[in-house]
Design a protein around this motif. Structure first.
Motif, PDB file in Angstrom:
ATOM      1  N   LEU A   7      -6.461  -8.951   0.014  1.00  0.00           N
ATOM      2  CA  LEU A   7      -6.221  -7.637   0.620  1.00  0.00           C
ATOM      3  C   LEU A   7      -7.483  -6.775   0.600  1.00  0.00           C
ATOM      4  CD1 LEU A   7      -3.864  -5.894   1.763  1.00  0.00           C
ATOM      5  CD2 LEU A   7      -3.616  -4.958  -0.548  1.00  0.00           C
ATOM      6  N   SER A   8      -7.804  -6.174   1.737  1.00  0.00           N
ATOM      7  CA  SER A   8      -8.958  -5.277   1.834  1.00  0.00           C
ATOM      8  C   SER A   8      -8.604  -4.064   2.689  1.00  0.00           C
ATOM      9  CB  SER A   8     -10.173  -5.989   2.448  1.00  0.00           C
ATOM     10  OG  SER A   8     -10.650  -7.009   1.595  1.00  0.00           O
ATOM     11  N   LYS A   9      -9.161  -2.927   2.296  1.00  0.00           N
ATOM     12  CA  LYS A   9      -8.978  -1.686   3.053  1.00  0.00           C
ATOM     13  C   LYS A   9     -10.191  -0.796   2.849  1.00  0.00           C
ATOM     14  CE  LYS A   9      -6.790   1.375   5.565  1.00  0.00           C
ATOM     15  NZ  LYS A   9      -6.496   1.123   7.000  1.00  0.00           N
ATOM     16  N   SER A  10     -10.786  -0.340   3.925  1.00  0.00           N
ATOM     17  CA  SER A  10     -11.943   0.554   3.838  1.00  0.00           C
ATOM     18  C   SER A  10     -11.700   1.795   4.680  1.00  0.00           C
ATOM     19  CB  SER A  10     -13.221  -0.168   4.300  1.00  0.00           C
ATOM     20  OG  SER A  10     -13.097  -0.592   5.640  1.00  0.00           O
ATOM     21  N   PHE A  11     -12.437   2.844   4.359  1.00  0.00           N
ATOM     22  CA  PHE A  11     -12.323   4.119   5.068  1.00  0.00           C
ATOM     23  C   PHE A  11     -13.702   4.578   5.505  1.00  0.00           C
ATOM     24  CE2 PHE A  11      -8.784   4.025   2.052  1.00  0.00           C
ATOM     25  CZ  PHE A  11      -7.712   4.279   2.891  1.00  0.00           C
ATOM     26  N   SER A  38      -6.116 -10.097  -4.697  1.00  0.00           N
ATOM     27  CA  SER A  38      -4.955 -10.990  -4.604  1.00  0.00           C
ATOM     28  C   SER A  38      -4.179 -10.969  -5.914  1.00  0.00           C
ATOM     29  CB  SER A  38      -5.396 -12.437  -4.311  1.00  0.00           C
ATOM     30  OG  SER A  38      -6.076 -12.535  -3.082  1.00  0.00           O
ATOM     31  N   PHE A  39      -2.859 -10.963  -5.831  1.00  0.00           N
ATOM     32  CA  PHE A  39      -2.008 -11.114  -7.011  1.00  0.00           C
ATOM     33  C   PHE A  39      -0.582 -11.394  -6.562  1.00  0.00           C
ATOM     34  CE2 PHE A  39      -2.160  -6.496  -6.181  1.00  0.00           C
ATOM     35  CZ  PHE A  39      -0.813  -6.185  -6.090  1.00  0.00           C
ATOM     36  N   ARG A  40       0.215 -11.909  -7.506  1.00  0.00           N
ATOM     37  CA  ARG A  40       1.641 -12.136  -7.266  1.00  0.00           C
ATOM     38  C   ARG A  40       2.432 -11.519  -8.408  1.00  0.00           C
ATOM     39  NH1 ARG A  40       2.939 -18.286  -5.861  1.00  0.00           N
ATOM     40  NH2 ARG A  40       4.899 -17.294  -5.268  1.00  0.00           N
ATOM     41  N   ASP A  71      -6.968  -3.694   6.391  1.00  0.00           N
ATOM     42  CA  ASP A  71      -7.983  -4.165   7.334  1.00  0.00           C
ATOM     43  C   ASP A  71      -7.932  -5.679   7.453  1.00  0.00           C
ATOM     44  OD1 ASP A  71      -8.822  -1.568   7.635  1.00  0.00           O
ATOM     45  OD2 ASP A  71     -10.437  -1.726   6.168  1.00  0.00           O
ATOM     46  N   SER A  72      -7.674  -6.325   6.314  1.00  0.00           N
ATOM     47  CA  SER A  72      -7.561  -7.783   6.304  1.00  0.00           C
ATOM     48  C   SER A  72      -6.697  -8.199   5.122  1.00  0.00           C
ATOM     49  CB  SER A  72      -8.940  -8.445   6.217  1.00  0.00           C
ATOM     50  OG  SER A  72      -9.602  -8.075   5.018  1.00  0.00           O
ATOM     51  N   GLY A  73      -6.241  -9.443   5.156  1.00  0.00           N
ATOM     52  CA  GLY A  73      -5.374  -9.926   4.090  1.00  0.00           C
ATOM     53  C   GLY A  73      -3.906  -9.828   4.464  1.00  0.00           C
ATOM     54  N   LYS A  74      -3.068 -10.313   3.575  1.00  0.00           N
ATOM     55  CA  LYS A  74      -1.632 -10.343   3.814  1.00  0.00           C
ATOM     56  C   LYS A  74      -0.876  -9.719   2.643  1.00  0.00           C
ATOM     57  CE  LYS A  74      -1.240 -12.783   7.717  1.00  0.00           C
ATOM     58  NZ  LYS A  74      -0.489 -12.315   8.909  1.00  0.00           N
ATOM     59  N   ILE A  75       0.242  -9.067   2.957  1.00  0.00           N
ATOM     60  CA  ILE A  75       1.157  -8.542   1.945  1.00  0.00           C
ATOM     61  C   ILE A  75       2.569  -8.983   2.317  1.00  0.00           C
ATOM     62  CG2 ILE A  75       2.090  -6.504   0.795  1.00  0.00           C
ATOM     63  CD1 ILE A  75      -0.351  -4.944   1.701  1.00  0.00           C
ATOM     64  N   LYS A 228     -12.191  -3.914  -6.616  1.00  0.00           N
ATOM     65  CA  LYS A 228     -12.098  -5.346  -6.903  1.00  0.00           C
ATOM     66  C   LYS A 228     -11.258  -5.594  -8.155  1.00  0.00           C
ATOM     67  CE  LYS A 228     -16.629  -6.482  -4.917  1.00  0.00           C
ATOM     68  NZ  LYS A 228     -17.966  -7.080  -5.189  1.00  0.00           N
ATOM     69  N   LYS A 229     -10.538  -6.697  -8.140  1.00  0.00           N
ATOM     70  CA  LYS A 229      -9.767  -7.095  -9.319  1.00  0.00           C
ATOM     71  C   LYS A 229     -10.703  -7.741 -10.327  1.00  0.00           C
ATOM     72  CE  LYS A 229      -7.231 -10.823  -9.429  1.00  0.00           C
ATOM     73  NZ  LYS A 229      -6.181 -11.829  -9.162  1.00  0.00           N
ATOM     74  N   ILE A 230     -10.697  -7.230 -11.576  1.00  0.00           N
ATOM     75  CA  ILE A 230     -11.564  -7.803 -12.597  1.00  0.00           C
ATOM     76  C   ILE A 230     -10.780  -8.459 -13.731  1.00  0.00           C
ATOM     77  CG2 ILE A 230     -13.464  -6.214 -12.108  1.00  0.00           C
ATOM     78  CD1 ILE A 230     -12.673  -4.640 -14.622  1.00  0.00           C
ATOM     79  N   TYR A 231      -9.476  -8.229 -13.781  1.00  0.00           N
ATOM     80  CA  TYR A 231      -8.653  -8.890 -14.803  1.00  0.00           C
ATOM     81  C   TYR A 231      -7.207  -8.900 -14.338  1.00  0.00           C
ATOM     82  CZ  TYR A 231      -6.361  -9.954 -19.252  1.00  0.00           C
ATOM     83  OH  TYR A 231      -5.595 -10.530 -20.236  1.00  0.00           O
TER      84      TYR A 231
END
Length: 338
Positions: A7-11, A38-40, A71-75, A228-231
């Protein structure tokens, strides 16, 4: 229940130049609010979603709700793409924003509840059953006839929770639900969230800056930094992966009558970052992961003077999170991201 893929989103943020020319010449910068995340989240999980201001937490929640398009990715939320099927998605989710309200500002609270009942097509029987439960747990009966603008923050937040649950959704997004409220109301809300998860099996994503809330509620935590996901993992395991100091607190039956530096061999001293003595107590700090080191130190100290009890404490989650996000402490962040 919730699946997020890359998942990505920019402004685009306008950036005017200084001086009078700034009125006529304006540039732009791109802010990556969420960057390839990304996560579940499985059914019945209660997950903490943690990050500094601007890390991308609220932006993620808004995309999960369908209010923003990625902007990109899926949910997928319970198999539904939120932005493409917003109305259908709304029946599955409940949302509580600590700094925003879904209640109508100038009308009595009960009128907001009745309107939400009609919006979601909740039957009178279901509404009465749920209202009885929510009133019992949240204690809102006495404030139902008050306009929302007349409520204290703590009262409003209890009503916000009730409003989010009128249609009894399977998924809850809680964005800073305890911000700015008193300790008594916070405890009531924390207990309520726990009840929703454990007894009602609600799937919950909780974003908050209060690490005490995360420690009490969440077995799993996701950390964001600059989008960004770091953990992503067990909350307790995060403490052990961090290289923050552990404390060994040793209590003796009597006042200390020996020199600890002489008592401990150099091979132990070199692993200790700090030694403090206070009457009948010694506090040692170490970064070592070696359990035998602690065991040997305790045994040696006990030969010099009888120990009454001892404990080994990890730093609390708030201190660990603070060290991770401290920009100058890159070692901490690299260690977590490994």
């Amino acid at each position: 229940m919730i699946e997020v893929q890359n998942l990505s989103k920019s402004f685009k943020i306008s950036k005017g130049k200084s001086g009078i020319m700034g009125l006529f010449s304006r540039g732009y910068v791109i802010k990556n609010a969420v960057n390839d995340v990304s996560f579940r989240i499985n059914k019945g999980e209660l997950v903490g979603y943690v990050g500094q201001n601007g890390a991308g937490k609220s932006t993620t929640v808004k995309m999960l709700c369908g209010a923003l398009c990625p902007d990109s990715g899926k949910i997928f939320v319970n198999g539904i793409e939120p932005f493409n099927r917003r109305k259908e998605n709304a029946y599955n989710i409940g949302v509580v924003f600590g700094q925003r309200t879904q209640l109508w500002y100038d009308v009595p609270v009960i009128d907001s509840f009745v309107l939400l009942k009609k919006i979601y097509g909740v039957s009178n029987k279901e509404y009465n059953e749920r209202f009885t439960i929510l009133n019992e747990v949240l204690d809102i009966k006495e404030i139902l006839d008050f306009p929302v603008r007349k409520l204290s923050l703590g009262q409003r937040m209890r009503c916000e929770f009730a409003a989010a649950l009128i249609h009894w959704p399977s998924i809850l997004y809680l964005d800073e639900p305890t911000i700015g409220i008193d300790s008594l109301t916070r405890k009531r809300i924390i207990d309520f969230i726990s009840w929703l998860n454990e007894e009602c099996k609600k799937t919950i994503l909780l974003t908050t800056h209060n690490m005490n809330d995360i420690e009490k509620l969440c077995r799993r935590v996701i950390l964001l930094d600059d989008g960004k996901k770091i953990y992503d993992g067990n909350t307790e395991a995060l403490k052990y992966r961090s290289k923050k100091h552990k404390k060994i607190i040793v209590n003796f039956k009597k006042s200390i009558n020996f020199n600890i530096n002489n008592a401990l061999d150099e091979k132990f001293i070199k692993y200790l970052d700090d030694i403090k003595c206070d009457d009948n107590k010694i506090i040692l700090t170490t970064e070592s992961e070696d359990i035998s080191l602690i065991t040997n130190i305790i045994q040696i100290l006990n030969t010099h003077q009888q120990i009454e009890n001892f404990e080994v404490t990890l730093p609390n989650l708030e201190n660990i999170i603070e060290s991770i996000y401290c920009k100058e402490n890159s070692y901490e962040k690299d260690n977590i991201m490994c």
